[in-house]
Design a protein around this motif. Structure first.
Motif, PDB file in Angstrom:
ATOM      1  N   PRO A 286       0.810  -1.225   0.000  1.00  0.00           N
ATOM      2  CA  PRO A 286       0.000   0.000   0.000  1.00  0.00           C
ATOM      3  C   PRO A 286       0.840   1.270   0.000  1.00  0.00           C
ATOM      4  O   PRO A 286       0.521   2.241  -0.694  1.00  0.00           O
ATOM      5  N   GLY A 287       1.933   1.257   0.762  1.00  0.00           N
ATOM      6  CA  GLY A 287       2.789   2.435   0.812  1.00  0.00           C
ATOM      7  C   GLY A 287       3.470   2.711  -0.517  1.00  0.00           C
ATOM      8  O   GLY A 287       3.572   3.863  -0.960  1.00  0.00           O
ATOM      9  N   GLU A 288       3.953   1.664  -1.168  1.00  0.00           N
ATOM     10  CA  GLU A 288       4.606   1.836  -2.470  1.00  0.00           C
ATOM     11  C   GLU A 288       3.622   2.373  -3.505  1.00  0.00           C
ATOM     12  O   GLU A 288       3.941   3.281  -4.283  1.00  0.00           O
ATOM     13  N   ARG A 289       2.426   1.812  -3.502  1.00  0.00           N
ATOM     14  CA  ARG A 289       1.427   2.257  -4.478  1.00  0.00           C
ATOM     15  C   ARG A 289       1.056   3.719  -4.237  1.00  0.00           C
ATOM     16  O   ARG A 289       0.935   4.499  -5.185  1.00  0.00           O
ATOM     17  N   PHE A 290       0.878   4.103  -2.976  1.00  0.00           N
ATOM     18  CA  PHE A 290       0.532   5.478  -2.646  1.00  0.00           C
ATOM     19  C   PHE A 290       1.638   6.434  -3.078  1.00  0.00           C
ATOM     20  O   PHE A 290       1.373   7.488  -3.674  1.00  0.00           O
ATOM     21  N   ASP A 291       2.887   6.084  -2.805  1.00  0.00           N
ATOM     22  CA  ASP A 291       4.003   6.960  -3.174  1.00  0.00           C
ATOM     23  C   ASP A 291       4.157   7.072  -4.687  1.00  0.00           C
ATOM     24  O   ASP A 291       4.435   8.158  -5.213  1.00  0.00           O
ATOM     25  N   GLU A 292       3.988   5.961  -5.399  1.00  0.00           N
ATOM     26  CA  GLU A 292       4.079   6.020  -6.856  1.00  0.00           C
ATOM     27  C   GLU A 292       2.949   6.872  -7.429  1.00  0.00           C
ATOM     28  O   GLU A 292       3.154   7.664  -8.362  1.00  0.00           O
ATOM     29  N   TRP A 293       1.751   6.709  -6.872  1.00  0.00           N
ATOM     30  CA  TRP A 293       0.614   7.506  -7.338  1.00  0.00           C
ATOM     31  C   TRP A 293       0.880   8.988  -7.127  1.00  0.00           C
ATOM     32  O   TRP A 293       0.588   9.811  -8.003  1.00  0.00           O
ATOM     33  N   ARG A 294       1.442   9.381  -5.991  1.00  0.00           N
ATOM     34  CA  ARG A 294       1.725  10.791  -5.722  1.00  0.00           C
ATOM     35  C   ARG A 294       2.810  11.324  -6.650  1.00  0.00           C
ATOM     36  O   ARG A 294       2.752  12.475  -7.094  1.00  0.00           O
ATOM     37  N   ARG A 295       3.827  10.503  -6.948  1.00  0.00           N
ATOM     38  CA  ARG A 295       4.862  10.934  -7.903  1.00  0.00           C
ATOM     39  C   ARG A 295       4.241  11.245  -9.259  1.00  0.00           C
ATOM     40  O   ARG A 295       4.621  12.207  -9.932  1.00  0.00           O
ATOM     41  N   ILE A 296       3.279  10.408  -9.652  1.00  0.00           N
ATOM     42  CA  ILE A 296       2.600  10.644 -10.929  1.00  0.00           C
ATOM     43  C   ILE A 296       1.742  11.903 -10.845  1.00  0.00           C
ATOM     44  O   ILE A 296       1.780  12.764 -11.738  1.00  0.00           O
ATOM     45  N   ARG A 297       0.986  12.021  -9.769  1.00  0.00           N
ATOM     46  CA  ARG A 297       0.059  13.159  -9.632  1.00  0.00           C
ATOM     47  C   ARG A 297       0.794  14.492  -9.612  1.00  0.00           C
ATOM     48  O   ARG A 297       0.307  15.489 -10.168  1.00  0.00           O
ATOM     49  N   PHE A 298       1.976  14.549  -9.002  1.00  0.00           N
ATOM     50  CA  PHE A 298       2.725  15.794  -8.911  1.00  0.00           C
ATOM     51  C   PHE A 298       3.632  16.028 -10.119  1.00  0.00           C
ATOM     52  O   PHE A 298       4.337  17.037 -10.186  1.00  0.00           O
ATOM     53  N   GLY A 299       3.626  15.094 -11.085  1.00  0.00           N
ATOM     54  CA  GLY A 299       4.415  15.278 -12.295  1.00  0.00           C
ATOM     55  C   GLY A 299       5.866  14.876 -12.169  1.00  0.00           C
ATOM     56  O   GLY A 299       6.654  15.116 -13.090  1.00  0.00           O
ATOM     57  N   ASP A 300       6.265  14.246 -11.041  1.00  0.00           N
ATOM     58  CA  ASP A 300       7.650  13.803 -10.888  1.00  0.00           C
ATOM     59  C   ASP A 300       7.943  12.578 -11.753  1.00  0.00           C
ATOM     60  O   ASP A 300       9.096  12.332 -12.107  1.00  0.00           O
ATOM     61  N   ALA A 301       6.932  11.800 -12.055  1.00  0.00           N
ATOM     62  CA  ALA A 301       7.057  10.647 -12.953  1.00  0.00           C
ATOM     63  C   ALA A 301       6.141  10.887 -14.138  1.00  0.00           C
ATOM     64  O   ALA A 301       4.930  11.051 -13.967  1.00  0.00           O
ATOM     65  N   ARG A 302       6.707  10.899 -15.333  1.00  0.00           N
ATOM     66  CA  ARG A 302       5.929  11.208 -16.533  1.00  0.00           C
ATOM     67  C   ARG A 302       5.593   9.961 -17.343  1.00  0.00           C
ATOM     68  O   ARG A 302       4.847  10.030 -18.307  1.00  0.00           O
TER      69      ARG A 302
END
Length: 740
Positions: A286-302
């Motif tokens: 759950p923590g990994e998924r949440f962090d990856e989702w936030r990276r995507i949402r904030f544009g850090d991962a394109r």
């Protein structure tokens, strides 16, 4: 200011917007998650839109209590998509909105992880003097020495080097020589590392495909279907297309059908793009998924790579959405609300002006039909990279093996080829076709399969009462003692497990090493990755597995593929059985000969003349498509019709069956004398093919509906019926991935 809010309660009774007042100084935006009063309780909700006029008495409007994040969790495009899913899946809007977020965000079950960091506050030229002033405190001296490199260090790192470091830290903080602060710590899901790799030279076919795809980034017209044979370099097309999108400031989503394929795709993309990508799939914590989702949402991962649910990734300014191995049934969600990730990908492409690319060596009947009709643009790559030949395919008629006295699971040819392959130090893959849920009944002498007279599907053996059942029309007959075609007594249910095959292989090839990949061996978090890495490193000569090894994997040293019991899926009671059999066999054959050495494939079958088996042997997709398309048209199966069912689950089978029969009678009575009734071609109630799962009895009402605009009205009414209270739990499924 007022906000229209969907309260996060999955009920048809509250599936509408409620108006709340926005308190002064509370920064509320559409797409935000908020906490609101709802009756006597506090509930979470989604802000749909803001407005100046409440539309009714302001004194009755209650205020929003708080925002759950300081940013909109939902992008505007995803909110629009949720409305579309609500309409198509006939579900409450909040159920569709939940698909867009990590499940653990609801109820505050996951938080941002932080770590304490320490940094030096004094100038570099004063460090030595500061160290000398620490007297006899070795810990403070060491601490200042470690921090003198000028970069922040995590407290965890300092603890590993300095025992009981807290008092020294506290002293230096009080002297304003260092600072201790909290910083977000990302939970990384990546397994292993990926070395940077150069771009290979493009083939003419890759260049031609990109000449159509890259211009579409500027002005997308229609979805693309890339039909490329196994080993033709489709992934390189994805990489070049994504790179161009990134250069234009756009993002990308790449969907893969199986978790086992995810690490391979991740490594390919990480080797070319570094850490600009995120990954989303069900094996993340759950923590990994949440962090990856936030990276995507904030544009850090394109760039996002993931399984089915990654189609909802919050990529802003989406430029490309790719569905790899688009024929796979895993893109169909059988959970409520149901959705097809391929349809969602196409919808996002249209809505967000992005290129939607579906790709496969064996496209689904539906997608290829759409391309033939002109709704999709067809791109073809009929040759392998470097003009490597497709593998040579040998069909082995197992009926002849039986007549020659071979009663084992391996044909003489497959054993001979395995001996030769392992003797040369090469690798082999053995595919056990176990997709499905029950054994069919076959004659080992003539190859006859017991089929239903009315439905053109095989009958399923039920060991409890030793009967054969058709799970489409409900026909029942006793298990025959002899074959109805040749009167042989060699008639029995077919099926064997991967463990038994593994034992046989270890006996026959004791020094070769066998890696088995199935549900039992891939239960751990990184089990898929570790097994694939072991085989790629040459720690075993044989990889044995079910359908999870049948597609997408690239092992250059594999020169032989064997398909044991290749026709098992052909005999499953499903109108899609020939399509799935053809796709599986072509895909598994494509694992051979992907390196410098040519490949061979041995397909063992009791039905070598069946058009799906013969088509897989020649790898002639167009000929196979024409035959299957005509069969679907003649028998009125999708895409010409639509399958729907009420699935009824209860503790007792009598309750489940009674509920199903009651629903059948209600549907028949309500629509029989109406124009809409003509759109219902077939309806019956029966036990579900898998009649018990997790100690819950299962029955269903199966319906075949004509594809027509009127059908939407029928589906809406069926969803209303499913939402009522019954003695059994009732779910409406529309074109389900499985009718089991």
């Amino acid at each position: 200011m007022y906000a229209e809010i969907i309260v996060d309660i999955a009920s048809e009774q509250v599936d509408r917007v409620f108006t709340y007042a926005v308190p002064d100084m509370m920064p509320v935006q559409p797409g935000m998650r908020v906490k609101v009063p709802f009756g006597p309780r506090e509930k979470e909700g989604f802000v749909i839109r803001l407005k100046d006029d409440p539309g009714y008495d302001e004194s009755k409007i209650r205020p929003i209590l708080s925002t759950l994040e300081d940013y909109p969790a939902l992008l505007p495009e995803l909110m629009e998509l949720a409305w579309e899913i609500r309409q198509k899946a006939h579900c409450p809007l909040c159920e569709a909105l939940r698909l867009m977020l990590p499940a653990e965000m609801r109820g505050g079950r996951i938080k941002v992880k932080t770590e304490e960091y320490v940094k030096l506050l004094i100038p570099q030229d004063q460090v030595e003097e500061a160290i000398s002033r620490q007297g006899r405190s070795a810990k403070r001296k060491l601490l200042l020495t470690l921090l003198s490199d000028g970069r922040p260090h995590s407290l965890e790192e300092l603890r590993a080097m300095i025992r009981d470091v807290r008092p020294a830290l506290q002293f230096l903080v009080e002297k304003e020589m260092i600072q201790v602060y909290e910083k977000e710590a990302l939970r990384s899901p990546y397994y292993g590392s990926a070395d940077a790799s150069p771009d290979p030279e493009l083939t003419d076919e890759q260049t031609e495909a990109l000449s159509e795809l890259i211009p579409a980034l500027h002005a997308p017209q229609k979805p693309f279907l890339l039909h490329g044979v196994t080993g033709s370099g489709k992934t390189e097309v994805y990489i070049r297309l994504v790179r161009k999108a990134l250069s234009m400031g756009k993002g990308a989503i790449i969907l893969v059908p199986e978790i086992v394929l995810t690490p391979q795709m991740i490594n390919w993309f990480r080797s070319r793009f570094g850490d600009t990508m995120a990954v989303l799939h069900s094996r993340l914590s759950p923590g990994e998924r949440f962090d990856e989702w936030r990276r995507i949402r904030f544009g850090d991962a394109r760039i996002v790579i993931g399984a089915r649910s990654a189609v909802f990734a919050p990529v802003d300014n989406l430029g490309v959405i790719i569905v790899d191995e688009e024929h796979e049934q895993t893109y169909l969600s059988d959970r409520f609300p149901q959705y097809d990730a391929r349809e969602i990908a196409v919808s996002r492409g249209k809505r967000e002006n992005a290129v939607a690319l579906l790709s496969s060596a064996t496209p689904s009947i539906y997608s290829y039909a759409m391309a033939r009709r002109g709704d999709y643009m067809l791109l073809e790559m009929p040759h392998r990279v470097l003009n490597r030949p497709l593998p040579t395919i040998h069909l082995v008629d197992m009926r002849k093996e039986l007549r020659l006295g071979n009663h084992g699971m391996f044909s003489n040819l497959l054993l001979q080829k395995l001996d030769d392959c392992i003797g040369k130090g090469q690798q082999a893959m053995l595919f056990i076709n176990r997709r499905g849920y029950a054994s069919s009944v076959n004659c080992r002498k003539c190859g006859e399969t017991i089929r239903c007279d009315r439905c053109d599907v095989s009958m399923t053996y039920h060991s409890v009462d030793q009967t054969l059942r058709c799970h489409y029309c409900g026909a029942v007959r006793p298990m025959p003692k002899t074959c109805p075609a040749c009167q042989s007594t060699y008639i029995r249910p077919m099926g064997t497990g991967t463990q038994k095959v593994e034992e046989e292989l270890n006996k026959r090839f004791p020094g070769a090493g066998v890696i088995r990949m199935d549900v039992d061996t891939t239960g751990g978090k990184n089990a898929h990755f570790e097994l694939v890495d072991r085989f790629r490193a040459g720690q075993a000569k044989i990889l044995l597995g079910t359908q999870m090894i049948a597609k997408g994997l690239d092992f250059p040293r594999v020169t032989l593929v064997g398909a044991v019991m290749a026709d098992l899926t052909l005999n499953f009671p499903d109108y899609r059985a020939p399509e799935r059999t053809f796709q599986l066999l072509v895909q598994v054959a494509g694992r051979a000969g992907r390196g410098e050495r040519p490949g061979e494939v041995v397909i063992q079958t009791y039905q070598p003349d069946h058009y799906a088996i013969a088509g897989a042997a020649t790898q002639d997709y167009r000929a196979y498509f024409d035959r299957e398309f005509q069969r679907r048209k003649a028998d009125l199966y999708p895409p010409f019709t639509m399958m729907a069912r009420f699935l009824c689950e209860a503790k007792e089978m009598e309750v489940a069956k009674a509920t199903a029969e009651m629903l059948r009678e209600r549907v028949t009575k309500e629509f029989s004398d109406t124009p809409l009734g003509r759109r219902i071609l077939f309806i019956r109630s029966d036990e579900a093919p898998i009649n018990r799962i997790q100690d819950r009895a299962r029955a269903h009402v199966l319906m075949k509906l004509l594809n027509h605009p009127d059908t939407d009205g029928i589906l809406s009414r069926l969803q209303e019926m499913a939402g009522e209270d019954y003695a059994a739990r009732v779910v409406l499924e529309i074109n389900p991935a499985s009718l089991a």
